[in-house]
Write an enzyme that holds these catalytic residues in place. Sequence first.
Site, PDB file in Angstrom:
ATOM      1  N   ARG A  44     -16.570   7.394 -11.817  1.00  0.00           N
ATOM      2  CA  ARG A  44     -17.099   6.920 -13.102  1.00  0.00           C
ATOM      3  C   ARG A  44     -17.188   8.041 -14.140  1.00  0.00           C
ATOM      4  O   ARG A  44     -17.899   7.937 -15.121  1.00  0.00           O
ATOM      5  CB  ARG A  44     -18.463   6.257 -12.892  1.00  0.00           C
ATOM      6  CG  ARG A  44     -18.332   5.066 -11.953  1.00  0.00           C
ATOM      7  CD  ARG A  44     -19.581   4.249 -11.797  1.00  0.00           C
ATOM      8  NE  ARG A  44     -19.466   3.364 -10.656  1.00  0.00           N
ATOM      9  CZ  ARG A  44     -18.825   2.193 -10.654  1.00  0.00           C
ATOM     10  NH1 ARG A  44     -18.271   1.743 -11.754  1.00  0.00           N
ATOM     11  NH2 ARG A  44     -18.760   1.470  -9.545  1.00  0.00           N
ATOM     12  N   HIS A  74      -8.824   5.813  -3.611  1.00  0.00           N
ATOM     13  CA  HIS A  74      -9.049   4.775  -4.609  1.00  0.00           C
ATOM     14  C   HIS A  74      -9.161   5.442  -5.967  1.00  0.00           C
ATOM     15  O   HIS A  74      -9.992   6.317  -6.174  1.00  0.00           O
ATOM     16  CB  HIS A  74     -10.317   3.976  -4.295  1.00  0.00           C
ATOM     17  CG  HIS A  74     -10.365   2.669  -5.028  1.00  0.00           C
ATOM     18  ND1 HIS A  74     -10.472   2.618  -6.391  1.00  0.00           N
ATOM     19  CD2 HIS A  74     -10.269   1.395  -4.599  1.00  0.00           C
ATOM     20  CE1 HIS A  74     -10.460   1.342  -6.758  1.00  0.00           C
ATOM     21  NE2 HIS A  74     -10.328   0.578  -5.692  1.00  0.00           N
ATOM     22  N   TYR A  77     -12.399   4.169 -11.598  1.00  0.00           N
ATOM     23  CA  TYR A  77     -12.644   2.906 -12.299  1.00  0.00           C
ATOM     24  C   TYR A  77     -12.476   3.043 -13.811  1.00  0.00           C
ATOM     25  O   TYR A  77     -12.440   2.052 -14.527  1.00  0.00           O
ATOM     26  CB  TYR A  77     -14.051   2.389 -11.991  1.00  0.00           C
ATOM     27  CG  TYR A  77     -14.198   1.923 -10.566  1.00  0.00           C
ATOM     28  CD1 TYR A  77     -13.378   0.913 -10.064  1.00  0.00           C
ATOM     29  CD2 TYR A  77     -15.142   2.487  -9.712  1.00  0.00           C
ATOM     30  CE1 TYR A  77     -13.492   0.483  -8.753  1.00  0.00           C
ATOM     31  CE2 TYR A  77     -15.270   2.064  -8.392  1.00  0.00           C
ATOM     32  CZ  TYR A  77     -14.442   1.061  -7.919  1.00  0.00           C
ATOM     33  OH  TYR A  77     -14.553   0.646  -6.629  1.00  0.00           O
ATOM     34  N   HIS A 114      -6.650  -0.378  -9.673  1.00  0.00           N
ATOM     35  CA  HIS A 114      -6.856  -1.605 -10.453  1.00  0.00           C
ATOM     36  C   HIS A 114      -6.169  -1.313 -11.780  1.00  0.00           C
ATOM     37  O   HIS A 114      -6.553  -0.355 -12.455  1.00  0.00           O
ATOM     38  CB  HIS A 114      -8.335  -1.857 -10.741  1.00  0.00           C
ATOM     39  CG  HIS A 114      -9.196  -2.028  -9.533  1.00  0.00           C
ATOM     40  ND1 HIS A 114     -10.468  -2.518  -9.618  1.00  0.00           N
ATOM     41  CD2 HIS A 114      -8.979  -1.779  -8.214  1.00  0.00           C
ATOM     42  CE1 HIS A 114     -11.007  -2.570  -8.408  1.00  0.00           C
ATOM     43  NE2 HIS A 114     -10.133  -2.110  -7.540  1.00  0.00           N
ATOM     44  N   GLU A 150      -3.833  -3.051  -6.689  1.00  0.00           N
ATOM     45  CA  GLU A 150      -4.770  -3.966  -6.031  1.00  0.00           C
ATOM     46  C   GLU A 150      -5.000  -5.214  -6.888  1.00  0.00           C
ATOM     47  O   GLU A 150      -5.126  -5.125  -8.109  1.00  0.00           O
ATOM     48  CB  GLU A 150      -6.112  -3.237  -5.795  1.00  0.00           C
ATOM     49  CG  GLU A 150      -7.159  -4.133  -5.152  1.00  0.00           C
ATOM     50  CD  GLU A 150      -8.432  -3.384  -4.749  1.00  0.00           C
ATOM     51  OE1 GLU A 150      -8.443  -2.138  -4.798  1.00  0.00           O
ATOM     52  OE2 GLU A 150      -9.403  -4.072  -4.399  1.00  0.00           O
ATOM     53  N   ASP A 184      -7.356  -7.349  -1.732  1.00  0.00           N
ATOM     54  CA  ASP A 184      -8.789  -7.338  -1.448  1.00  0.00           C
ATOM     55  C   ASP A 184      -9.200  -8.793  -1.192  1.00  0.00           C
ATOM     56  O   ASP A 184      -8.994  -9.660  -2.050  1.00  0.00           O
ATOM     57  CB  ASP A 184      -9.515  -6.750  -2.665  1.00  0.00           C
ATOM     58  CG  ASP A 184     -11.012  -6.574  -2.445  1.00  0.00           C
ATOM     59  OD1 ASP A 184     -11.659  -7.564  -2.035  1.00  0.00           O
ATOM     60  OD2 ASP A 184     -11.520  -5.466  -2.697  1.00  0.00           O
ATOM     61  N   HIS A 187     -11.725 -10.177  -3.749  1.00  0.00           N
ATOM     62  CA  HIS A 187     -11.107 -10.440  -5.049  1.00  0.00           C
ATOM     63  C   HIS A 187     -10.227 -11.687  -5.000  1.00  0.00           C
ATOM     64  O   HIS A 187     -10.264 -12.512  -5.919  1.00  0.00           O
ATOM     65  CB  HIS A 187     -10.260  -9.241  -5.504  1.00  0.00           C
ATOM     66  CG  HIS A 187     -11.045  -7.970  -5.631  1.00  0.00           C
ATOM     67  ND1 HIS A 187     -10.462  -6.749  -5.875  1.00  0.00           N
ATOM     68  CD2 HIS A 187     -12.379  -7.718  -5.544  1.00  0.00           C
ATOM     69  CE1 HIS A 187     -11.399  -5.809  -5.933  1.00  0.00           C
ATOM     70  NE2 HIS A 187     -12.567  -6.366  -5.734  1.00  0.00           N
ATOM     71  N   HIS A 221      -8.102  -4.796   1.824  1.00  0.00           N
ATOM     72  CA  HIS A 221      -9.518  -4.464   1.691  1.00  0.00           C
ATOM     73  C   HIS A 221     -10.274  -5.663   2.248  1.00  0.00           C
ATOM     74  O   HIS A 221     -10.181  -6.761   1.690  1.00  0.00           O
ATOM     75  CB  HIS A 221      -9.894  -4.260   0.218  1.00  0.00           C
ATOM     76  CG  HIS A 221      -9.555  -2.905  -0.311  1.00  0.00           C
ATOM     77  ND1 HIS A 221      -9.545  -2.621  -1.656  1.00  0.00           N
ATOM     78  CD2 HIS A 221      -9.251  -1.752   0.327  1.00  0.00           C
ATOM     79  CE1 HIS A 221      -9.227  -1.343  -1.822  1.00  0.00           C
ATOM     80  NE2 HIS A 221      -9.038  -0.795  -0.637  1.00  0.00           N
ATOM     81  N   ASP A 234     -16.694 -10.288  -9.146  1.00  0.00           N
ATOM     82  CA  ASP A 234     -16.403  -9.319  -8.092  1.00  0.00           C
ATOM     83  C   ASP A 234     -17.707  -8.762  -7.504  1.00  0.00           C
ATOM     84  O   ASP A 234     -18.244  -7.798  -8.024  1.00  0.00           O
ATOM     85  CB  ASP A 234     -15.545  -8.200  -8.723  1.00  0.00           C
ATOM     86  CG  ASP A 234     -15.152  -7.131  -7.725  1.00  0.00           C
ATOM     87  OD1 ASP A 234     -15.437  -7.293  -6.521  1.00  0.00           O
ATOM     88  OD2 ASP A 234     -14.556  -6.123  -8.156  1.00  0.00           O
ATOM     89  N   HIS A 236     -19.040  -7.701  -3.711  1.00  0.00           N
ATOM     90  CA  HIS A 236     -18.732  -7.592  -2.281  1.00  0.00           C
ATOM     91  C   HIS A 236     -19.970  -7.910  -1.438  1.00  0.00           C
ATOM     92  O   HIS A 236     -21.097  -7.639  -1.847  1.00  0.00           O
ATOM     93  CB  HIS A 236     -18.246  -6.178  -1.942  1.00  0.00           C
ATOM     94  CG  HIS A 236     -16.989  -5.790  -2.657  1.00  0.00           C
ATOM     95  ND1 HIS A 236     -16.294  -4.650  -2.383  1.00  0.00           N
ATOM     96  CD2 HIS A 236     -16.299  -6.420  -3.640  1.00  0.00           C
ATOM     97  CE1 HIS A 236     -15.229  -4.575  -3.167  1.00  0.00           C
ATOM     98  NE2 HIS A 236     -15.218  -5.632  -3.950  1.00  0.00           N
ATOM     99  N   GLU A 266     -14.872  -2.244   2.214  1.00  0.00           N
ATOM    100  CA  GLU A 266     -15.598  -1.711   1.047  1.00  0.00           C
ATOM    101  C   GLU A 266     -16.865  -2.540   0.898  1.00  0.00           C
ATOM    102  O   GLU A 266     -17.203  -3.002  -0.184  1.00  0.00           O
ATOM    103  CB  GLU A 266     -14.767  -1.858  -0.230  1.00  0.00           C
ATOM    104  CG  GLU A 266     -13.464  -1.114  -0.258  1.00  0.00           C
ATOM    105  CD  GLU A 266     -12.637  -1.480  -1.493  1.00  0.00           C
ATOM    106  OE1 GLU A 266     -12.489  -2.673  -1.802  1.00  0.00           O
ATOM    107  OE2 GLU A 266     -12.171  -0.554  -2.162  1.00  0.00           O
TER     108      GLU A 266
HETATM  109 ZN    ZN Z   1     -14.228  -5.393  -5.755  1.00  0.00          ZN
HETATM  110 MN    MN Z   2     -10.541  -1.616  -5.585  1.00  0.00          MN
HETATM  111 MN    MN Z   3     -11.013  -3.456  -3.121  1.00  0.00          MN
END
Ligand code: ZN
Ligand code: MN
Ligand code: MN
Length: 292
Positions: A44, A74, A77, A114, A150, A184, A187, A221, A234, A236, A266
């Site tokens: 981030r 990964h 973001y 992403h 992804e 994922d 997702h 994922h 989204d 998880h 995740e």
């Molecule tokens: Zn996610």
């Molecule tokens: Mn991801």
């Molecule tokens: Mn993922």
Amino acid sequence: MKSIRVHGFRLGVHTSIAGGISKSVERAVALNANTFQIFSHNPRQWRENRITEEDAERFSILRQKYDIRPAFIHASYLINLASPSDLILKKSIELLSYELTNADTLGAEYVVLHTGSVSGESGRTARSRAANAILKAVCKKRHSSSLLLENTAGEKGDITSSIRTLAEIMEMCSCESMAGICIDTCHAFSYGYDLTSSEGIERLLSEIDKYIGLDKLRLMHLNDSRRPLGSHIDRHEHIGKGFIGIKGFKKILSDKRILRVPLILETPKETEDDDKRNLKRVCEILNSRVKS
Ligand code: ZN
Ligand code: MN
Ligand code: MN
């Protein structure tokens, strides 16, 4: 989790790099995982921390010693390859390129991305912008690591939630470093692929087969979803505790086309035992399947 190794599955979790990047391998080993995913820096923040040579060496020595592979990074973001802002786009291209450079340094095989999101513009325009950005950040450089795109949950403005839209980008920037996709489960389910039914799983896999190729599916994922089918949100959840549920994961994990792919969790980390418990649930499903 010994039996997982015996049966040839690759199963792991996203582990923390706190205390140095090689600590992430130690954490994977402690969980008896044989594959894993990390962030190569704070996902981030734009700021980059250099990886020391010593830490990179320790990272690969540990991976070799314990046979932990592949290693997935990964991407941050903050990367938004769909952004109409020239500044954000430029910073995103630089950061994506940095992610692949980090993967090269560490000897990690893949970077998972992403692609991004945009509002008030056609998805198609945004996807061609993202494809151009990938050409610059990934294809025009020499990387030993490769990129995976992804699927996302279909939150407002997401440009690559369906298999067809992922395929669109893959076609526009096919190069050696563009290895394929990561699916994922949370997702896909939030977007609208009903993974609790055989029909829904078949729909997902046949779309991958038709538009991208099953050989390009390189990572799953495994996450349960806190929100219902088609919610486009989204969130998880622990394996078996969400709307996909144990029944859904039993179906997902009985498909040979999925089982040949590395599986990475995740799932939420609220208590120290969460990773262990989620991995154990997946192992139980895999083992019951192997016996039957
Ligand atoms: Zn996610
Ligand atoms: Mn991801
Ligand atoms: Mn993922």
